[in-house]
Design an enzyme around this catalytic site. Structure first.
Site, PDB file in Angstrom:
ATOM      1  CD  GLN A 177     -16.847  48.097  47.200  1.00 38.37           C
ATOM      2  OE1 GLN A 177     -16.707  46.882  47.306  1.00 38.37           O
ATOM      3  NE2 GLN A 177     -17.991  48.627  46.800  1.00 38.37           N
ATOM      4  CB  SER A 194     -21.807  51.192  53.547  1.00 41.86           C
ATOM      5  OG  SER A 194     -23.199  51.142  53.402  1.00 41.86           O
ATOM      6  CB  ALA A 195     -23.924  47.348  57.340  1.00 42.19           C
ATOM      7  CB  CYS A 322     -22.793  56.244  42.521  1.00 42.92           C
ATOM      8  SG  CYS A 322     -22.749  55.571  44.173  1.00 42.92           S
TER       9      CYS A 322
END
Length: 482
Positions: A177, A194-195, A322
């Protein structure tokens, strides 16, 4: 339609789109081959690695690309733990880590290792002193996110990294984040990202392992990515991911955009409690990501609220990305001890129009009011809730039956079989049917009640006595203070 869920996935950055299209023609060949097309692919991959490493703050040979941020976390946790097996098998992580860390911890525990959760305060922040106290000679790894995915609270990573370094324990930082907003400070050992969180294409993760950190990759290995992430590299996606991250860091407007989004989020944090009764804004008000705010609304079904906001033209999420599809409360909100019902996470992407935020603030009160009215709860505050038809109240019409049965132990409200937020609504109605000092016991088999009833007591200045087992579910006891 305003998209306010950048914490789940940011819209594809224009630079990422251009780089992706260009590298589809240039980066399709195997970079491990020595012929011309392979060398071209290798050049693209190496350039992407250098750009990503510069943004992360590590050496290019310390960074590998993975098929996802989750895979980066799993590989990082398992590799670090395996390398320190002789030292110990104890894993420390905060109670608010991303589910990928929690799942990796479960696998470690099932394989005979041990783990311990570090508690957080009501803002979702870990105390560095708690980390220091928990470190022991058998500690193999500490996992601590740089900022929470769900409420935006930043963690004291730099201070914790210094403590871990002094104790000789590696620290893995989930920076998914925060990385779009700047490098993670401190002497951390491993880092993942994470891209799709910063506007790169999905399906690209980063795993950085600093030199000197013992690391033993687990599972089948091959010659690619230093043996830490097997499989053919998706060069076009990797190039696009690195190009967009570099563009965010190199662009002179990035700092200004972060400040602008922080002002918009500050406005949401301030105005929502003023416009909507019975709202709790959660997360640290100061140590937080600039673009994210989370709040929870009493007496509201979160799923219904999201549907209504979607119909009004706003894409937002509820709780962690999630866990929002499950019926159980968010583990993050549960660890913080805050309200979970009616939970909304707003995360603004780069370039969010101020007018869209203003329209959101206009629409939200109407949407919350409509959802509450469908549940028989006008959104006018505690007194109206207590007098709502169908519940028990001092102000209920004459002859109306109370919402429970009174006995020596006080009033008992049967909410078995009823889902969130109905147990809390019935508690709010019944509390005025007992004198100050009297108790209301709510029977509920809804897991959310375990979290939301104590949170309601905090918001309403009532005393939460505790819970006890019941024939079905649990009995939650509340004493009236006022």
């Amino acid at each position: 339609m305003p998209y306010f869920d950048a914490a789940s996935a940011a819209p594809l950055h224009p630079v990422a789109r251009e780089a992706l299209l260009a590298s589809l023609d240039e980066g399709w060949a195997d970079p491990a081959r020595l012929y011309r097309e392979g060398r071209r692919g290798r050049l693209l991959l190496d350039a992407a690695r250098e750009a990503a490493a510069e943004a992360v703050g590590c050496r290019p040979d310390e960074l590998v690309f993975t098929p996802s941020g989750t895979q980066a976390v799993h590989s990082g946790v398992s590799g670090a733990l395996a390398a320190r097996r002789r030292v110990g098998r104890r894993l420390l992580h905060s109670a608010v880590e991303h589910s990928s860390v929690l799942h990796a911890a479960e696998v470690h525990e099932a394989a005979g290792g041990s783990r311990a959760e570090l508690a957080v305060d009501r803002t979702g922040r870990v105390a560095a002193g708690d980390v220091a106290a928990a470190l022991g000679p058998d500690t193999a790894l500490v996992c601590l996110q740089s900022a929470n995915h769900e409420v935006g609270t930043e963690q004291p990573v730099e201070e914790v990294a210094a403590l871990c370094r002094e104790a000789g324990v590696p620290l893995l930082v989930d920076a998914a984040q925060s990385l779009p907003w700047g490098p993670v400070p401190g002497d951390w050992s491993l880092l993942t990202a994470s891209a799709h969180k910063w506007g790169g294409p999905p399906g690209v993760g980063l795993l950085a392992v600093r030199k000197g950190t013992r690391f033993a990759p687990q599972g089948p290995r091959d010659e690619r990515e230093s043996g830490r992430s097997p499989g053919f590299e998706n060069i076009p996606a990797v190039v696009a991911a690195a190009a967009s991250l570099r563009a965010l860091r190199a662009g002179p407007e990035t700092a200004g955009e972060a400040a602008r989004l922080r002002r918009l989020v500050d406005r949401i944090r301030t105005r929502v409690p003023e416009l909507v009764p019975d709202v709790e804004v959660v997360g640290d008000p100061v140590h937080r990501l600039p673009h994210l705010v989370t709040f929870s609304c009493l007496y509201v079904d979160g799923e219904a609220l999201l549907h209504e906001l979607d119909r009004a033209g706003f894409s937002v999420s509820s709780g962690s990305s999630c866990t929002s599809s499950t019926l159980t409360p968010s583990h993050v909100l549960r660890a913080m001890g805050v309200l979970s019902e009616g939970n909304v996470r707003v995360s603004l992407p780069y370039g969010t129009d101020e007018a869209d935020v203003e329209r959101f603030l206009e629409v939200l009160p109407q949407v919350v009011r409509a959802v509450r009215e469908r549940l028989g709860v006008p959104a006018a505050g505690r007194e109206t809730v207590a007098a709502t038809a169908g519940g028990a109240s001092e102000e209920a019409p004459a002859g109306e039956e109370p919402a429970g049965s009174a006995g020596p132990a006080g009033l008992v409200v049967d909410s078995l079989g009823k889902r969130c937020p109905l147990p809390v609504i019935e508690l709010a109605k019944a509390i005025h049917d007992v004198p100050v000092g009297g108790t209301v016991t709510v029977l509920s088999d809804d897991e959310a009640a375990r979290q939301d009833i104590p949170a309601w007591c905090t918001m309403r200045d009532q005393e939460y006595v505790g819970e006890r087992p019941a024939e079905r579910g649990a009995a939650y006891v509340v004493r009236r203070r006022a």
